[in-house]
Design a protein around this motif. Structure first.
Motif, mmCIF file in Angstrom:
data_model
loop_
_atom_site.group_PDB
_atom_site.id
_atom_site.type_symbol
_atom_site.label_atom_id
_atom_site.label_comp_id
_atom_site.label_asym_id
_atom_site.label_seq_id
_atom_site.Cartn_x
_atom_site.Cartn_y
_atom_site.Cartn_z
ATOM 1 N N MET A 1 52.763 67.475 55.925
ATOM 2 C CA MET A 1 53.419 66.704 54.876
ATOM 3 C C MET A 1 54.706 66.096 55.414
ATOM 4 N N THR A 2 54.992 64.871 55.009
ATOM 5 C CA THR A 2 56.185 64.177 55.451
ATOM 6 C C THR A 2 57.125 63.984 54.278
ATOM 7 N N SER A 3 58.417 64.033 54.507
ATOM 8 C CA SER A 3 59.388 63.834 53.433
ATOM 9 C C SER A 3 60.252 62.618 53.720
ATOM 10 N N LEU A 4 60.538 61.846 52.690
ATOM 11 C CA LEU A 4 61.533 60.800 52.762
ATOM 12 C C LEU A 4 62.842 61.373 52.250
ATOM 13 N N LYS A 5 63.905 60.583 52.343
ATOM 14 C CA LYS A 5 65.124 60.985 51.670
ATOM 15 C C LYS A 5 64.808 61.178 50.193
ATOM 16 N N LYS A 6 65.492 62.116 49.563
ATOM 17 C CA LYS A 6 65.165 62.468 48.193
ATOM 18 C C LYS A 6 65.739 61.455 47.205
ATOM 19 N N TYR A 7 65.134 60.293 47.187
ATOM 20 C CA TYR A 7 65.485 59.298 46.188
ATOM 21 C C TYR A 7 64.242 58.483 45.894
ATOM 22 N N ILE A 8 64.180 57.924 44.702
ATOM 23 C CA ILE A 8 63.071 57.075 44.329
ATOM 24 C C ILE A 8 63.554 55.633 44.415
ATOM 25 N N PRO A 9 62.926 54.800 45.219
ATOM 26 C CA PRO A 9 63.387 53.418 45.347
ATOM 27 C C PRO A 9 63.224 52.643 44.044
ATOM 28 N N PHE A 226 49.847 55.695 46.618
ATOM 29 C CA PHE A 226 51.023 54.839 46.464
ATOM 30 C C PHE A 226 52.115 55.578 45.691
ATOM 31 N N SER A 227 51.739 56.194 44.580
ATOM 32 C CA SER A 227 52.703 56.961 43.781
ATOM 33 C C SER A 227 53.220 58.175 44.532
ATOM 34 N N ARG A 228 52.323 58.869 45.225
ATOM 35 C CA ARG A 228 52.737 60.071 45.935
ATOM 36 C C ARG A 228 53.778 59.760 46.997
ATOM 37 N N VAL A 229 53.519 58.721 47.764
ATOM 38 C CA VAL A 229 54.462 58.358 48.830
ATOM 39 C C VAL A 229 55.831 58.038 48.251
ATOM 40 N N LEU A 230 55.857 57.307 47.149
ATOM 41 C CA LEU A 230 57.135 56.951 46.526
ATOM 42 C C LEU A 230 57.849 58.154 45.928
ATOM 43 N N ASN A 231 57.102 59.227 45.725
ATOM 44 C CA ASN A 231 57.690 60.471 45.233
ATOM 45 C C ASN A 231 57.896 61.471 46.368
ATOM 46 N N ASN A 232 57.962 60.951 47.587
ATOM 47 C CA ASN A 232 58.264 61.774 48.769
ATOM 48 C C ASN A 232 57.208 62.826 49.057
ATOM 49 N N ASP A 233 55.956 62.491 48.787
ATOM 50 C CA ASP A 233 54.881 63.452 48.971
ATOM 51 C C ASP A 233 53.746 62.777 49.743
ATOM 52 N N GLY A 234 52.774 63.571 50.159
ATOM 53 C CA GLY A 234 51.618 63.022 50.837
ATOM 54 C C GLY A 234 51.797 62.926 52.344
ATOM 55 N N VAL A 235 50.855 62.244 52.992
ATOM 56 C CA VAL A 235 50.849 62.087 54.446
ATOM 57 C C VAL A 235 51.088 60.620 54.772
ATOM 58 N N PHE A 236 52.036 60.359 55.650
ATOM 59 C CA PHE A 236 52.382 58.986 55.998
ATOM 60 C C PHE A 236 53.290 59.002 57.216
ATOM 61 N N THR A 237 53.591 57.822 57.724
ATOM 62 C CA THR A 237 54.586 57.665 58.780
ATOM 63 C C THR A 237 55.719 56.810 58.258
ATOM 64 N N LYS A 238 56.944 57.272 58.457
ATOM 65 C CA LYS A 238 58.102 56.480 58.070
ATOM 66 C C LYS A 238 58.704 55.854 59.324
ATOM 67 N N VAL A 239 58.923 54.552 59.282
ATOM 68 C CA VAL A 239 59.530 53.831 60.397
ATOM 69 C C VAL A 239 60.941 53.436 59.980
ATOM 70 N N VAL A 240 61.913 53.862 60.787
ATOM 71 C CA VAL A 240 63.321 53.696 60.411
ATOM 72 C C VAL A 240 64.097 53.061 61.564
#
Length: 246
Positions: A1-9, A226-240
């Motif tokens: 599981m990957t996490s984004l910063k804890k905010y909803i865009p 789509f919803s899961r990723v925006l809620n900092n959940d699921g599997v994905f790659t973040k490019v920063v």
């Protein structure tokens, strides 16, 4: 599981590859796939997040492929831009079936088909919570829909760009050909450029990096992703821009 910063865009751009609309077909748009993606978009919009879209045209025509077979590159790219308009019109129609207020704006004027892109009008529509689908790329040959997506995301002042593909992130090699391919949880734009990873083309990567626009690559076919990723959940790659941005 990957996490984004804890905010909803607040505002995001979703870029969908044309190939992602194929489903099991060889050409065109699979209605089942289009409906599933539209439902996911509707759920995100109904949650209060503002969404705009860029859809590729590879399920219908690819200018670069045609050019490699002898077609004039400029004419091929224009044909590819028209393919994105077809996809945008289809997705616009499907979104309306889910009661989503949506509009198609094209970078090439074709008033009988869609509105011509005007940034202020697009911003106004998004401020009202409407979905805007940007079509015909940048309106210029030699630029991909990935570059168009990065450009529109920056122009619309999006907090995040998401690239919906047929895989669940960015890998160090093709996961369909190499079972040992490694998926990145987090990747910097510079790493992607140096390693030549298949995230986006170099122009799109540089544009996003220079404007500090984070990008998330995820599997758009997985229902609710789509919803899961925006809620900092699921599997994905973040490019920063840098790992301190994670």
């Amino acid at each position: 599981m990957t996490s984004l910063k804890k905010y909803i865009p607040k505002r995001v751009l979703l870029k969908i590859s044309g190939e992602a609309l194929l489903g099991k077909g060889m050409y065109g748009v699979d209605p089942e796939i289009a409906n599933a993606i539209a439902q996911d978009i509707a759920n995100v919009v109904n949650s209060g997040i503002e969404v705009c879209l860029v859809i590729g045209g590879g399920n219908i025509f690819r200018g670069m492929t045609a050019a490699s077979k002898g077609m004039d590159r400029v004419q091929g790219d224009y044909a590819g831009m028209l393919a994105t308009v077809i996809n945008a019109i289809v997705m616009n129609n499907v979104l309306k079936q889910y009661d989503v207020e949506s509009h198609v704006m094209t970078a090439i004027a074709m008033p009988q088909v869609a509105e011509t892109y005007i940034r202020d009008k697009a911003m106004h529509l998004m401020d009202k919570g409407h979905v805007v689908i940007f079509a015909a790329g940048t309106g210029n040959p030699y630029f991909t829909t990935d570059t168009a997506a990065a450009l529109r995301a920056i122009e619309m002042e999006c907090d995040l760009m998401l690239k919906g593909t047929q895989v669940d992130g960015v890998y160090d090699s093709d996961p369909k050909k190499n079972p040992d391919a490694k998926r990145y949880d987090v990747l910097t734009y510079t790493e992607a450029l140096i390693k030549g990873l298949n995230v986006m083309d170099a122009t799109a990567l540089s544009l996003a990096r220079d404007n500090r626009l984070p990008t998330v690559v995820f599997d758009v076919h997985e229902k609710g992703n789509f919803s899961r990723v925006l809620n900092n959940d699921g599997v994905f790659t973040k490019v920063v821009v840098s790992e301190t941005d994670v």
